[in-house]
Design a protein around this motif. Structure first.
Motif, mmCIF file in Angstrom:
data_model
loop_
_atom_site.group_PDB
_atom_site.id
_atom_site.type_symbol
_atom_site.label_atom_id
_atom_site.label_comp_id
_atom_site.label_asym_id
_atom_site.label_seq_id
_atom_site.Cartn_x
_atom_site.Cartn_y
_atom_site.Cartn_z
ATOM 1 N N ARG A 1 -4.421 -1.239 -9.770
ATOM 2 C CA ARG A 1 -2.983 -1.491 -9.680
ATOM 3 C C ARG A 1 -2.645 -2.234 -8.391
ATOM 4 O O ARG A 1 -1.751 -3.088 -8.375
ATOM 5 C CB ARG A 1 -2.201 -0.177 -9.761
ATOM 6 C CG ARG A 1 -0.683 -0.365 -9.754
ATOM 7 C CD ARG A 1 0.030 0.899 -10.147
ATOM 8 N NE ARG A 1 -0.314 1.311 -11.491
ATOM 9 C CZ ARG A 1 0.256 0.815 -12.598
ATOM 10 N NH1 ARG A 1 1.191 -0.122 -12.502
ATOM 11 N NH2 ARG A 1 -0.099 1.246 -13.791
ATOM 12 N N LEU A 2 -3.349 -1.928 -7.315
ATOM 13 C CA LEU A 2 -3.110 -2.653 -6.065
ATOM 14 C C LEU A 2 -3.437 -4.124 -6.233
ATOM 15 O O LEU A 2 -2.679 -4.991 -5.774
ATOM 16 C CB LEU A 2 -3.933 -2.045 -4.930
ATOM 17 C CG LEU A 2 -3.757 -2.715 -3.558
ATOM 18 C CD1 LEU A 2 -2.299 -2.661 -3.098
ATOM 19 C CD2 LEU A 2 -4.669 -2.086 -2.521
ATOM 20 N N TRP A 3 -4.570 -4.436 -6.885
ATOM 21 C CA TRP A 3 -4.893 -5.856 -7.104
ATOM 22 C C TRP A 3 -3.794 -6.529 -7.918
ATOM 23 O O TRP A 3 -3.434 -7.683 -7.644
ATOM 24 C CB TRP A 3 -6.233 -6.002 -7.841
ATOM 25 C CG TRP A 3 -7.392 -5.212 -7.336
ATOM 26 C CD1 TRP A 3 -8.374 -4.637 -8.081
ATOM 27 C CD2 TRP A 3 -7.724 -4.899 -5.964
ATOM 28 N NE1 TRP A 3 -9.266 -3.980 -7.286
ATOM 29 C CE2 TRP A 3 -8.906 -4.126 -5.987
ATOM 30 C CE3 TRP A 3 -7.132 -5.186 -4.741
ATOM 31 C CZ2 TRP A 3 -9.509 -3.636 -4.825
ATOM 32 C CZ3 TRP A 3 -7.714 -4.704 -3.575
ATOM 33 C CH2 TRP A 3 -8.887 -3.951 -3.620
ATOM 34 N N ARG B 1 2.789 6.083 -2.886
ATOM 35 C CA ARG B 1 3.921 6.884 -3.351
ATOM 36 C C ARG B 1 3.894 7.026 -4.873
ATOM 37 O O ARG B 1 4.194 8.086 -5.422
ATOM 38 C CB ARG B 1 5.246 6.267 -2.901
ATOM 39 C CG ARG B 1 5.595 6.553 -1.451
ATOM 40 C CD ARG B 1 7.054 6.231 -1.177
ATOM 41 N NE ARG B 1 7.344 4.806 -1.334
ATOM 42 C CZ ARG B 1 7.316 3.922 -0.349
ATOM 43 N NH1 ARG B 1 7.014 4.315 0.877
ATOM 44 N NH2 ARG B 1 7.606 2.658 -0.566
ATOM 45 N N ALA B 2 3.522 5.931 -5.551
ATOM 46 C CA ALA B 2 3.504 5.955 -7.022
ATOM 47 C C ALA B 2 2.490 6.950 -7.565
ATOM 48 O O ALA B 2 2.675 7.506 -8.658
ATOM 49 C CB ALA B 2 3.207 4.549 -7.554
ATOM 50 N N TYR B 3 1.413 7.197 -6.819
ATOM 51 C CA TYR B 3 0.363 8.102 -7.278
ATOM 52 C C TYR B 3 0.448 9.481 -6.630
ATOM 53 O O TYR B 3 -0.395 10.339 -6.894
ATOM 54 C CB TYR B 3 -1.018 7.494 -7.014
ATOM 55 C CG TYR B 3 -1.413 6.432 -8.011
ATOM 56 C CD1 TYR B 3 -2.250 6.729 -9.074
ATOM 57 C CD2 TYR B 3 -0.932 5.133 -7.896
ATOM 58 C CE1 TYR B 3 -2.609 5.757 -9.993
ATOM 59 C CE2 TYR B 3 -1.282 4.153 -8.807
ATOM 60 C CZ TYR B 3 -2.127 4.467 -9.857
ATOM 61 O OH TYR B 3 -2.477 3.501 -10.767
ATOM 62 N N GLY B 4 1.435 9.703 -5.776
ATOM 63 C CA GLY B 4 1.595 11.001 -5.154
ATOM 64 C C GLY B 4 0.612 11.299 -4.040
ATOM 65 O O GLY B 4 0.344 12.465 -3.745
ATOM 66 N N ALA C 1 -11.556 8.280 -12.148
ATOM 67 C CA ALA C 1 -10.870 7.209 -12.878
ATOM 68 C C ALA C 1 -9.526 6.885 -12.244
ATOM 69 O O ALA C 1 -9.139 5.713 -12.144
ATOM 70 C CB ALA C 1 -10.687 7.612 -14.342
ATOM 71 N N GLU C 2 -8.790 7.914 -11.830
ATOM 72 C CA GLU C 2 -7.486 7.692 -11.197
ATOM 73 C C GLU C 2 -7.621 6.804 -9.963
ATOM 74 O O GLU C 2 -6.845 5.863 -9.770
ATOM 75 C CB GLU C 2 -6.869 9.021 -10.798
ATOM 76 C CG GLU C 2 -5.568 8.898 -10.007
ATOM 77 C CD GLU C 2 -5.019 10.242 -9.568
ATOM 78 O OE1 GLU C 2 -4.312 10.867 -10.377
ATOM 79 O OE2 GLU C 2 -5.310 10.660 -8.425
ATOM 80 N N LEU C 3 -8.609 7.088 -9.136
ATOM 81 C CA LEU C 3 -8.795 6.302 -7.912
ATOM 82 C C LEU C 3 -9.171 4.861 -8.232
ATOM 83 O O LEU C 3 -8.698 3.917 -7.579
ATOM 84 C CB LEU C 3 -9.864 6.962 -7.039
ATOM 85 C CG LEU C 3 -9.390 8.205 -6.285
ATOM 86 C CD1 LEU C 3 -10.557 9.088 -5.906
ATOM 87 C CD2 LEU C 3 -8.587 7.816 -5.047
ATOM 88 N N ILE C 4 -10.012 4.672 -9.226
ATOM 89 C CA ILE C 4 -10.408 3.316 -9.609
ATOM 90 C C ILE C 4 -9.203 2.545 -10.151
ATOM 91 O O ILE C 4 -8.974 1.383 -9.799
ATOM 92 C CB ILE C 4 -11.547 3.365 -10.636
ATOM 93 C CG1 ILE C 4 -12.842 3.835 -9.953
ATOM 94 C CG2 ILE C 4 -11.760 2.005 -11.294
ATOM 95 C CD1 ILE C 4 -13.977 4.128 -10.914
ATOM 96 N N VAL D 1 0.839 -1.205 0.000
ATOM 97 C CA VAL D 1 0.000 0.000 0.000
ATOM 98 C C VAL D 1 0.871 1.252 0.000
ATOM 99 O O VAL D 1 0.618 2.206 -0.752
ATOM 100 C CB VAL D 1 -0.954 -0.006 1.211
ATOM 101 C CG1 VAL D 1 -1.610 1.363 1.395
ATOM 102 C CG2 VAL D 1 -2.016 -1.089 1.041
ATOM 103 N N ARG D 2 1.908 1.276 0.825
ATOM 104 C CA ARG D 2 2.779 2.455 0.865
ATOM 105 C C ARG D 2 3.441 2.692 -0.496
ATOM 106 O O ARG D 2 3.551 3.837 -0.953
ATOM 107 C CB ARG D 2 3.841 2.287 1.961
ATOM 108 C CG ARG D 2 3.292 2.457 3.375
ATOM 109 C CD ARG D 2 4.417 2.572 4.385
ATOM 110 N NE ARG D 2 5.174 1.339 4.487
ATOM 111 C CZ ARG D 2 4.876 0.338 5.322
ATOM 112 N NH1 ARG D 2 3.824 0.441 6.113
ATOM 113 N NH2 ARG D 2 5.622 -0.744 5.369
#
Length: 428
Positions: free
Chosen positions: A151-153, A34-37, A143-146, A29-30
């Protein structure tokens, strides 16, 4: 003998080795944030009760039945253990004027509390990770949040989740739909269960989310909120779908998808699975443009999501995804008591170099210590015996097959320590 005390029902201890999976997940998660700011925010576990009554809604199940609320004995203040964290994040942003210089991307993690019947995937103390983007109005942030969740999955190796979307429109559009829902369900009172009758005039939208199989046909025929949406709401929703299609993200528009919290508008979404039974929602969120003003700040748009950590880890286990083991580099075996000080100093020097080292404690003979060294999962045993102590050396014994291939056992000088570090293999 005093009676044994147990944890509160539905509030669970987290013990090794299970805690290692949590640490691995938190590290993922961290890295994602970081990747998305997105920057971390930490709010108190206890908040004023009024915060949740005002934001979540006075007639929601959470406020009516599930909150852990109490009166502060010192000053009479009404306090609540947080049942969710979006309202607390917004409260912090308003209180500290975080949006004074523009939008903020924030994330949080921690325990939440709801007083409900404990069951798989639903606990009285549960943990969430959430991402909140405040001050951004367009569907691009939705869209960014979705896609961030997607990406986490991917990072976790999860494949059994799918995306569902809906649009709740704006308050005036929901108001028109609300009245049509009430009129519709009033004509079918004999088919409503007790819970739906209770919600009919307070929160009729939640009836659409019923899990009662005997009401599915009735709900499917109910008036659709989508038919009440105006041009701006539809444009926002179409803009989101276009971005998701361009990103190759599959989704289903689910007109029955609603949120249990009053503050949502426009986009709502859920990542769901069929592998966790009734508690199939893994991650849920949407847009809540009115909440900042509702809590006392200047009007500003916002969007976010939260995921249940217990559910994600349960899903990983169901899918056979194994977090990487937390491997030790060395286990220090004390075969000669006077060598303790030297062994401890050596362990410290190795740790300072980034190696993971356990120093044996509790006594015992060489055989029992070697058993513990092997059981620890360490790649090497560092043996401090009388001969080694006298010579200023240490015996390095390989414990895992891949290390044995490079040499079963050898003695090395303690100084310089660089030779010992090299013998333990590259740092991971």
């Amino acid at each position: 003998m005093h009676p044994k005390l147990n944890a509160v029902k539905g509030m669970n201890d987290l013990l090794p080795p299970q805690s290692a999976a949590w640490e691995w997940f938190e590290a993922q998660v961290r890295e994602l944030m970081r990747a998305y700011g997105y920057r971390n925010i930490r709010t108190p576990i206890v908040e004023p009760t009024a915060l949740f009554v005002r934001s979540i809604g006075e007639v929601t199940d959470i406020v009516e039945k599930e909150m852990y609320s109490f009166t502060d004995a010192l000053n009479g203040e009404q306090l609540t253990l947080r049942p969710e964290n979006t309202a607390a994040v917004v409260r912090a942003c308003v209180e500290h004027n975080l949006l004074y210089d523009g939008g903020k991307r924030l994330w949080y993690s921690g325990p939440m509390f709801r007083h409900e019947r404990p069951q798989r995937g639903r606990y009285r103390q549960f943990h969430q990770v959430g991402a909140e983007a405040l001050g951004f109005a367009g569907p691009d942030v939705d869209a960014e949040l979705i896609l961030m969740a997607r990406r986490l999955w991917q990072m976790l190796g999860l494949t059994d989740v799918r995306l569902e979307l809906n649009c709740l429109g704006q308050p005036e559009e929901r108001l028109r739909h609300r009245q049509k829902l009430i009129n519709y369900f009033e004509h079918h009172l004999d088919r409503l269960d007790d819970d739906s009758r209770r919600r009919l005039h307070s929160n009729p939208l939640r009836i659409l989310d019923t899990k009662n199989p005997h009401m599915q046909d009735l709900v499917n025929a109910a008036p659709r909120l989508m038919d009440e949406l105006g041009a701006e709401s539809l444009a926002h929703f179409e803009g989101l779908q276009a971005l998701l299609r361009a990103a190759g993200q599959a989704y289903t528009v689910n007109p029955r998808l609603v949120r249990g919290l009053d503050y949502y508008n426009l986009t709502v979404f859920e990542w769901v699975t069929d592998r966790l039974g009734a508690q199939g929602t893994v991650c849920a969120g949407g847009r809540y443009d009115g909440l900042i003003e509702q809590i006392g700040g200047k009007p500003a748009p916002a969007c976010g999501w939260a995921l249940g950590v217990e559910r994600v880890l349960d899903l990983l286990e169901q899918g056979g995804v194994q977090p990487p083991a937390q491997e030790l580099d060395a286990y220090v075996v004390l075969a000669h008591e006077p060598a303790l000080a030297v062994a401890m100093q050596t362990a410290e020097r190795l740790r300072a170099a980034g190696l993971r080292v356990v120093l044996h404690a509790g006594g015992g003979g060489m055989k029992s210590q070697m058993k513990k060294a092997d059981a620890s999962g360490a790649r090497h045993a560092l043996i401090f015996g009388e001969d080694e102590w006298t010579a200023g050396e240490v015996t390095v014994k390989a414990l895992r097959q891949e290390q044995r291939e490079a040499g079963q056992q050898r003695r090395l000088p303690l100084d310089p320590v660089s030779g010992l570090i090299d013998s333990l293999g590259p740092l991971e």
